[in-house]
Design a protein around this motif. Structure first.
Motif, PDB file in Angstrom:
ATOM      1  N   GLN A 197      30.887  34.203  70.031  1.00 30.53           N
ATOM      2  CA  GLN A 197      30.455  34.538  68.775  1.00 30.53           C
ATOM      3  C   GLN A 197      30.022  35.929  68.703  1.00 30.53           C
ATOM      4  OE1 GLN A 197      28.170  31.464  66.522  1.00 30.53           O
ATOM      5  NE2 GLN A 197      28.701  29.945  68.005  1.00 30.53           N
ATOM      6  N   ALA A 198      28.859  36.449  69.375  1.00 34.48           N
ATOM      7  CA  ALA A 198      28.212  37.764  69.058  1.00 34.48           C
ATOM      8  C   ALA A 198      29.541  38.908  69.357  1.00 34.48           C
ATOM      9  CB  ALA A 198      27.135  37.917  70.174  1.00 34.48           C
ATOM     10  N   GLU A 199      30.521  38.391  70.417  1.00 38.07           N
ATOM     11  CA  GLU A 199      31.382  39.412  70.557  1.00 38.07           C
ATOM     12  C   GLU A 199      32.407  39.354  69.637  1.00 38.07           C
ATOM     13  OE1 GLU A 199      33.178  37.992  74.080  1.00 38.07           O
ATOM     14  OE2 GLU A 199      31.326  38.533  75.528  1.00 38.07           O
ATOM     15  N   LEU A 209      21.998  43.284  64.418  1.00 31.84           N
ATOM     16  CA  LEU A 209      20.827  42.612  63.539  1.00 31.84           C
ATOM     17  C   LEU A 209      21.588  41.822  62.440  1.00 31.84           C
ATOM     18  CD1 LEU A 209      18.041  42.128  62.775  1.00 31.84           C
ATOM     19  CD2 LEU A 209      18.032  44.198  61.212  1.00 31.84           C
ATOM     20  N   GLN A 210      22.632  42.388  62.078  1.00 34.86           N
ATOM     21  CA  GLN A 210      23.606  41.383  61.253  1.00 34.86           C
ATOM     22  C   GLN A 210      23.995  40.016  61.908  1.00 34.86           C
ATOM     23  OE1 GLN A 210      26.192  44.646  59.855  1.00 34.86           O
ATOM     24  NE2 GLN A 210      25.679  44.281  57.682  1.00 34.86           N
ATOM     25  N   THR A 211      24.476  40.216  62.983  1.00 35.55           N
ATOM     26  CA  THR A 211      24.878  39.263  63.647  1.00 35.55           C
ATOM     27  C   THR A 211      23.885  38.169  64.171  1.00 35.55           C
ATOM     28  OG1 THR A 211      26.475  40.665  65.025  1.00 35.55           O
ATOM     29  CG2 THR A 211      25.871  38.452  65.993  1.00 35.55           C
ATOM     30  N   THR A 212      22.714  38.605  64.275  1.00 34.59           N
ATOM     31  CA  THR A 212      21.446  37.625  64.518  1.00 34.59           C
ATOM     32  C   THR A 212      21.197  36.929  63.539  1.00 34.59           C
ATOM     33  OG1 THR A 212      20.622  39.254  66.432  1.00 34.59           O
ATOM     34  CG2 THR A 212      19.032  37.583  65.258  1.00 34.59           C
ATOM     35  N   ILE A 215      24.776  34.822  61.646  1.00 28.90           N
ATOM     36  CA  ILE A 215      25.503  33.986  62.512  1.00 28.90           C
ATOM     37  C   ILE A 215      24.468  33.119  63.571  1.00 28.90           C
ATOM     38  CG2 ILE A 215      27.394  33.771  64.616  1.00 28.90           C
ATOM     39  CD1 ILE A 215      28.636  36.428  62.984  1.00 28.90           C
ATOM     40  N   LEU A 216      23.777  33.955  64.494  1.00 31.62           N
ATOM     41  CA  LEU A 216      22.995  33.185  65.515  1.00 31.62           C
ATOM     42  C   LEU A 216      21.632  32.563  64.906  1.00 31.62           C
ATOM     43  CD1 LEU A 216      22.932  36.163  68.202  1.00 31.62           C
ATOM     44  CD2 LEU A 216      24.606  34.289  67.729  1.00 31.62           C
ATOM     45  N   LEU A 217      20.776  32.979  63.973  1.00 31.50           N
ATOM     46  CA  LEU A 217      20.014  32.528  63.491  1.00 31.50           C
ATOM     47  C   LEU A 217      20.104  31.131  62.927  1.00 31.50           C
ATOM     48  CD1 LEU A 217      16.815  32.881  63.724  1.00 31.50           C
ATOM     49  CD2 LEU A 217      16.933  34.130  61.491  1.00 31.50           C
ATOM     50  N   PRO A 218      20.887  31.143  61.873  1.00 30.74           N
ATOM     51  CA  PRO A 218      21.105  29.960  61.193  1.00 30.74           C
ATOM     52  C   PRO A 218      21.487  28.942  62.098  1.00 30.74           C
ATOM     53  CG  PRO A 218      22.260  31.780  59.915  1.00 30.74           C
ATOM     54  CD  PRO A 218      21.911  32.371  61.402  1.00 30.74           C
ATOM     55  N   GLN A 219      22.413  29.075  62.998  1.00 32.03           N
ATOM     56  CA  GLN A 219      22.660  27.963  63.944  1.00 32.03           C
ATOM     57  C   GLN A 219      21.509  27.609  64.811  1.00 32.03           C
ATOM     58  OE1 GLN A 219      26.944  28.353  65.691  1.00 32.03           O
ATOM     59  NE2 GLN A 219      26.696  30.449  65.049  1.00 32.03           N
TER      60      GLN A 219
END
Length: 326
Positions: A197-199, A209-212, A215-219
């Motif tokens: 996902q990060a890739e 920071l946008q990825t976190t 994408i990552l933080l809500p999940q």
């Protein structure tokens, strides 16, 4: 479903079901008998069920009933205020700390190509220092008992000329402990996600920071919601530690009532019921939120309905006919 269950274990037959039923009934009877002789009878012999002790708590006609529940109302209100403030601040600080640790972990792999060598070494050293400091704070504050944290906050801040109401000392102490726990919960949730996902986010041009954040933080919040709710229940219960700084929360006022009426069993029973009711309501609210999020996720992942071949053929013929007509 029955076939899948029978694969895991043998389905009990009629004889086994009777044995289980009789065993359960015998165990229940044994528990009731034990509760009668070991709990009810000793309490009854010492007069713990008398209205003299229970009246101030359950009898509106008792002369102390109104005053007792007025004081308990103050304690309940103070407990809920402290818990709400500590929950909000713990979630905010914990989320920021989790994001910071994730970003520092990602920056640890960066070589800062294109920067001057001294600046690159400086940035890498700063990143390493911040990683050590945040890890040290997490380990220290997570390992300290909450009561010690609250005590040090209430005694330490005035030494530096920082004075607050006892409510804020309690909130700050609870926030320090619970925010690092929440940060670790969220960090582990984000690190447990699939690395692809990060890739993929980096491939479409999203910054780390946008990825976190997107994408990552809500999940992580959705996946770790049960653990987060359990920690929030802990926050609510830990407000009872406010007694060490003379904060008038529920248990502290309960102790005051016991000092006057000398009925500890009755008062603590009522307070236990109140705490169980509030914690149960919080758990059910969290369960409803989790179910709502799960339904939203299932709806988003529902594939579009597939048309049968005959319908596709008819649509194609209709489109061709329309084109020919034009």
């Amino acid at each position: 479903m029955t076939q899948q269950s029978s694969v895991l274990y043998d389905v009990p037959g009629p004889r086994q079901r009777r044995i289980t039923l009789f065993g359960s009934i015998a165990a229940l009877i044994g528990l009731l008998v034990g509760a009668y002789y070991l709990i009810y009878q000793p309490l009854d012999e010492t007069g713990q069920f008398s209205m003299e002790l229970w009246g101030p708590l359950i009898d509106p006609g008792n002369e102390n009933f109104a005053l007792v529940w007025e004081r308990l109302g103050v304690g309940i209100r103070n407990t809920l205020i402290a818990a709400a403030l500590a929950i909000v601040t713990s979630l905010v600080v914990g989320t920021l700390l989790a994001v910071l640790r994730i970003q520092l972990r990602g920056l640890a792999q960066r070589r800062y190509a294109g920067f001057a060598a001294p600046l690159a070494y400086l940035l890498r050293g700063l990143n390493r220092t911040l990683s050590i400091v945040t890890r040290f704070c997490v380990e220290v504050f997570r390992g300290l008992p909450v009561v010690i944290t609250i005590f040090f906050v209430a005694r330490g801040f005035p030494e530096f000329g920082i004075t607050f109401d006892s409510l804020w000392y309690l909130v700050i102490g609870l926030t320090i402990y619970n925010s690092v726990v929440i940060a670790e919960i969220l960090r582990s949730g984000m690190q447990g996600l699939a690395g692809g996902q990060a890739e993929a986010a980096a491939a479409i041009g999203l910054a780390p920071l946008q990825t976190t954040r997107m994408i990552l933080l809500p999940q992580a919040f959705r996946i770790m919601l049960p653990a987060l709710i359990s920690q929030l229940v802990v926050v609510l219960k830990d407000t009872s530690l406010g007694f060490i700084i003379s904060y008038e929360e529920t248990l502290n006022i309960g102790k005051q009532i016991i000092g006057v009426l000398d009925n500890p069993i009755q008062v603590y029973t009522v307070l236990a019921v109140l705490f169980i009711a509030v914690n149960y309501s919080l758990s059910k609210l969290a369960q409803a939120i989790q179910n709502r999020l799960s339904r939203g996720r299932r709806t988003a992942n529902t594939p579009a309905p597939q048309l049968p071949p005959a319908a596709l053929t008819s649509q194609a013929e209709g489109g061709a006919g329309g084109a020919g007509g034009n």
